[in-house]
Design a protein around this motif. Structure first.
Motif, PDB file in Angstrom:
ATOM      1  N   ALA A  59       0.878  -1.247  -0.100  1.00 22.67           N
ATOM      2  CA  ALA A  59       0.105  -0.001   0.050  1.00 22.67           C
ATOM      3  C   ALA A  59       0.945   1.244  -0.031  1.00 22.67           C
ATOM      4  CB  ALA A  59      -0.940  -0.010   1.277  1.00 22.67           C
ATOM      5  N   THR A  60       0.350   2.275  -0.612  1.00 27.33           N
ATOM      6  CA  THR A  60       1.128   3.543  -0.620  1.00 27.33           C
ATOM      7  C   THR A  60       0.195   4.687  -0.339  1.00 27.33           C
ATOM      8  OG1 THR A  60       0.736   3.997  -3.135  1.00 27.33           O
ATOM      9  CG2 THR A  60       2.749   2.700  -2.554  1.00 27.33           C
ATOM     10  N   LEU A  61       0.866   5.571   0.230  1.00 26.41           N
ATOM     11  CA  LEU A  61       0.037   6.974   0.732  1.00 26.41           C
ATOM     12  C   LEU A  61       0.995   7.982   0.121  1.00 26.41           C
ATOM     13  CD1 LEU A  61      -2.224   8.422   2.180  1.00 26.41           C
ATOM     14  CD2 LEU A  61      -0.420   8.321   4.183  1.00 26.41           C
ATOM     15  N   GLN A  62       0.293   9.248  -0.611  1.00 22.42           N
ATOM     16  CA  GLN A  62       1.112  10.392  -1.042  1.00 22.42           C
ATOM     17  C   GLN A  62       1.011  11.171   0.345  1.00 22.42           C
ATOM     18  OE1 GLN A  62       2.295  10.906  -4.248  1.00 22.42           O
ATOM     19  NE2 GLN A  62       3.335  12.609  -3.385  1.00 22.42           N
ATOM     20  N   SER A  63       2.146  10.993   1.167  1.00 16.20           N
ATOM     21  CA  SER A  63       2.063  11.679   2.536  1.00 16.20           C
ATOM     22  C   SER A  63       2.526  13.075   2.702  1.00 16.20           C
ATOM     23  CB  SER A  63       3.164  10.814   3.365  1.00 16.20           C
ATOM     24  OG  SER A  63       4.461  10.677   2.661  1.00 16.20           O
ATOM     25  N   SER A  64       2.895  13.709   1.441  1.00 16.81           N
ATOM     26  CA  SER A  64       3.080  15.081   1.314  1.00 16.81           C
ATOM     27  C   SER A  64       3.221  15.458  -0.273  1.00 16.81           C
ATOM     28  CB  SER A  64       4.615  15.349   1.704  1.00 16.81           C
ATOM     29  OG  SER A  64       5.668  14.823   1.064  1.00 16.81           O
TER      30      SER A  64
END
Length: 144
Positions: A59-64
């Motif tokens: 899983a990935t998250l665009q964290s910034s």
């Protein structure tokens, strides 16, 4: 440089790094602390030098505005940080804790030195940057 392997805690995601660097760094920023529960220890590896198995479990998250973070969907283990801006920064910061064997790696750099968890100090000397220095050197101009 050598080949190293690693995996998440449950083994659903495995990876192999070719031409693996012999050093790693630590990031003490607030996002890394929230993501890992502590500071993040990572090694810079070109994307082309990493192969994953079990990619459906990543899983990935665009964290910034300029980066994403990845983890295993099943067990939650941190896998990598990836700067997405500027284009061409095609390297992962692979989680050192996910390596099968970290023997011989050298602790070479520290980011956000002024943001360490109180009471945490690292032995030895290495290259270090404060929050302001990190943003001045790496952050896209639009975020500064």
């Amino acid at each position: 440089m050598s080949t190293r392997t690693g995996q998440c805690m449950c083994g659903a995601v495995r990876f192999t790094i070719t031409d693996c660097p012999d050093s790693f760094g630590v990031c003490n920023c607030e996002m890394c602390r929230r993501w890992t529960g502590s500071s993040f220890l990572g090694m810079t590896v070109p994307v082309s030098n990493v192969s994953f198995s079990g990619e459906a479990q990543i899983a990935t998250l665009q964290s910034s505005d300029w980066a994403e973070r990845a983890w295993c969907k099943r067990c939650g283990s941190a896998l990598y940080y990836h700067a997405t801006v500027p284009p061409g920064m095609d390297a992962y910061q692979i989680a050192v804790g996910a390596l099968d064997d970290a023997e011989g790696l050298v602790f070479a750099s520290e980011l956000f030195t002024d943001c360490r968890i109180p009471g945490v100090e690292y032995a030895g000397t290495r290259h270090g940057l404060t929050r302001a220095e990190v943003f001045a050197k790496y952050a896209p101009e639009a975020t500064q």
